[in-house]
Design a protein around this motif. Sequence first.
Motif, mmCIF file in Angstrom:
data_model
loop_
_atom_site.group_PDB
_atom_site.id
_atom_site.type_symbol
_atom_site.label_atom_id
_atom_site.label_comp_id
_atom_site.label_asym_id
_atom_site.label_seq_id
_atom_site.Cartn_x
_atom_site.Cartn_y
_atom_site.Cartn_z
ATOM 1 N N LYS A 11 0.921 -1.380 0.004
ATOM 2 C CA LYS A 11 -0.153 0.022 -0.063
ATOM 3 C C LYS A 11 1.041 1.230 -0.221
ATOM 4 O O LYS A 11 0.441 2.284 -0.465
ATOM 5 C CB LYS A 11 -0.852 -0.166 1.093
ATOM 6 C CG LYS A 11 -0.259 0.239 2.746
ATOM 7 C CD LYS A 11 -1.507 -0.103 3.513
ATOM 8 C CE LYS A 11 -0.979 0.029 5.166
ATOM 9 N NZ LYS A 11 -1.946 -0.158 5.941
ATOM 10 N N PHE A 14 2.250 1.563 -4.278
ATOM 11 C CA PHE A 14 1.319 1.532 -5.520
ATOM 12 C C PHE A 14 0.320 2.508 -5.223
ATOM 13 O O PHE A 14 -0.359 2.709 -4.193
ATOM 14 C CB PHE A 14 0.787 -0.026 -5.858
ATOM 15 C CG PHE A 14 1.718 -1.077 -6.279
ATOM 16 C CD1 PHE A 14 2.264 -1.195 -7.233
ATOM 17 C CD2 PHE A 14 2.072 -2.048 -5.268
ATOM 18 C CE1 PHE A 14 3.248 -2.039 -7.282
ATOM 19 C CE2 PHE A 14 2.933 -2.917 -5.278
ATOM 20 C CZ PHE A 14 3.694 -2.954 -6.437
ATOM 21 N N ARG A 15 -0.265 3.050 -6.101
ATOM 22 C CA ARG A 15 -1.418 4.139 -6.408
ATOM 23 C C ARG A 15 -2.177 3.743 -7.607
ATOM 24 O O ARG A 15 -1.599 3.018 -8.328
ATOM 25 C CB ARG A 15 -0.688 5.504 -6.369
ATOM 26 C CG ARG A 15 -0.063 6.064 -5.152
ATOM 27 C CD ARG A 15 -1.071 6.240 -4.186
ATOM 28 N NE ARG A 15 0.201 6.611 -2.917
ATOM 29 C CZ ARG A 15 0.315 6.015 -1.867
ATOM 30 N NH1 ARG A 15 0.003 4.825 -2.107
ATOM 31 N NH2 ARG A 15 1.022 6.429 -0.779
ATOM 32 N N PHE A 16 -3.534 4.266 -7.431
ATOM 33 C CA PHE A 16 -4.333 3.846 -8.466
ATOM 34 C C PHE A 16 -4.639 5.033 -9.511
ATOM 35 O O PHE A 16 -4.567 6.192 -8.998
ATOM 36 C CB PHE A 16 -5.618 3.394 -7.926
ATOM 37 C CG PHE A 16 -5.753 2.182 -7.389
ATOM 38 C CD1 PHE A 16 -5.915 1.146 -8.173
ATOM 39 C CD2 PHE A 16 -5.501 2.096 -5.992
ATOM 40 C CE1 PHE A 16 -5.871 -0.292 -7.530
ATOM 41 C CE2 PHE A 16 -5.547 0.706 -5.429
ATOM 42 C CZ PHE A 16 -5.444 -0.404 -6.081
ATOM 43 N N THR A 17 -4.759 4.772 -10.587
ATOM 44 C CA THR A 17 -5.199 5.974 -11.612
ATOM 45 C C THR A 17 -6.493 6.178 -11.586
ATOM 46 O O THR A 17 -7.323 5.279 -10.927
ATOM 47 C CB THR A 17 -4.579 5.523 -13.106
ATOM 48 O OG1 THR A 17 -5.421 4.397 -13.512
ATOM 49 C CG2 THR A 17 -3.214 5.418 -13.233
ATOM 50 N N GLY A 20 -8.563 3.067 -12.812
ATOM 51 C CA GLY A 20 -8.399 1.950 -11.995
ATOM 52 C C GLY A 20 -7.115 1.075 -12.537
ATOM 53 O O GLY A 20 -6.931 -0.109 -11.867
ATOM 54 N N LYS A 21 -6.171 1.655 -13.223
ATOM 55 C CA LYS A 21 -4.970 0.876 -13.244
ATOM 56 C C LYS A 21 -3.970 1.149 -12.063
ATOM 57 O O LYS A 21 -4.263 2.142 -11.229
ATOM 58 C CB LYS A 21 -4.153 1.572 -14.538
ATOM 59 C CG LYS A 21 -5.017 1.063 -15.857
ATOM 60 C CD LYS A 21 -4.431 1.871 -17.211
ATOM 61 C CE LYS A 21 -5.237 1.315 -18.285
ATOM 62 N NZ LYS A 21 -4.808 2.037 -19.428
ATOM 63 N N ILE A 22 -2.865 0.481 -12.037
ATOM 64 C CA ILE A 22 -2.029 0.661 -10.906
ATOM 65 C C ILE A 22 -0.708 1.095 -11.251
ATOM 66 O O ILE A 22 -0.205 0.901 -12.140
ATOM 67 C CB ILE A 22 -1.803 -0.670 -10.082
ATOM 68 C CG1 ILE A 22 -3.259 -1.437 -9.790
ATOM 69 C CG2 ILE A 22 -0.772 -0.528 -8.914
ATOM 70 C CD1 ILE A 22 -3.275 -2.754 -9.348
ATOM 71 N N LYS A 23 -0.345 2.465 -10.525
ATOM 72 C CA LYS A 23 0.899 2.785 -10.798
ATOM 73 C C LYS A 23 2.054 2.507 -10.120
ATOM 74 O O LYS A 23 1.698 2.195 -8.874
ATOM 75 C CB LYS A 23 0.646 4.523 -10.531
ATOM 76 C CG LYS A 23 0.013 5.223 -11.632
ATOM 77 C CD LYS A 23 0.128 6.976 -11.384
ATOM 78 C CE LYS A 23 -0.373 7.372 -10.005
ATOM 79 N NZ LYS A 23 -0.172 8.704 -9.870
ATOM 80 N N LEU A 49 3.166 2.302 -15.317
ATOM 81 C CA LEU A 49 1.998 1.324 -14.887
ATOM 82 C C LEU A 49 2.613 0.049 -14.552
ATOM 83 O O LEU A 49 3.325 -0.460 -15.188
ATOM 84 C CB LEU A 49 1.005 1.303 -15.994
ATOM 85 C CG LEU A 49 0.042 2.799 -16.247
ATOM 86 C CD1 LEU A 49 -0.644 2.293 -17.564
ATOM 87 C CD2 LEU A 49 -0.563 3.035 -15.053
ATOM 88 N N ARG A 59 -2.783 -7.031 -7.407
ATOM 89 C CA ARG A 59 -4.226 -6.700 -6.837
ATOM 90 C C ARG A 59 -4.178 -7.595 -5.543
ATOM 91 O O ARG A 59 -5.083 -7.333 -4.403
ATOM 92 C CB ARG A 59 -5.307 -7.134 -7.855
ATOM 93 C CG ARG A 59 -5.295 -5.814 -8.815
ATOM 94 C CD ARG A 59 -6.323 -6.371 -10.114
ATOM 95 N NE ARG A 59 -7.396 -6.032 -9.472
ATOM 96 C CZ ARG A 59 -8.171 -4.983 -9.548
ATOM 97 N NH1 ARG A 59 -7.560 -3.890 -10.022
ATOM 98 N NH2 ARG A 59 -9.322 -4.756 -9.035
#
Length: 65
Positions: A11, A14-17, A20-23, A49, A59
């Motif tokens: 956590k 990673f961050r979300f766009t 819903g994609k993960i940066k 990404l 995920r």
Amino acid sequence: MPKVKTNSGAKKRFRFTGTGKIKRKHAYHSHILTKKTKKQKRNLVHTTLVDQTNMKQVRDLLCLR
């Protein structure tokens, strides 16, 4: 049944766009920077990404199914 906990290391990394994609950030930009070229260090600054092949693993760490 107990709650499923989010991996606390994931956590932070990673961050979300908005879609819903993960940066993620690039590796190799934290130390031993003197032997790396300016171009290499500059390219490591940007975020990117998570690849589709690793998306399920990330995920699962973030408890998103």
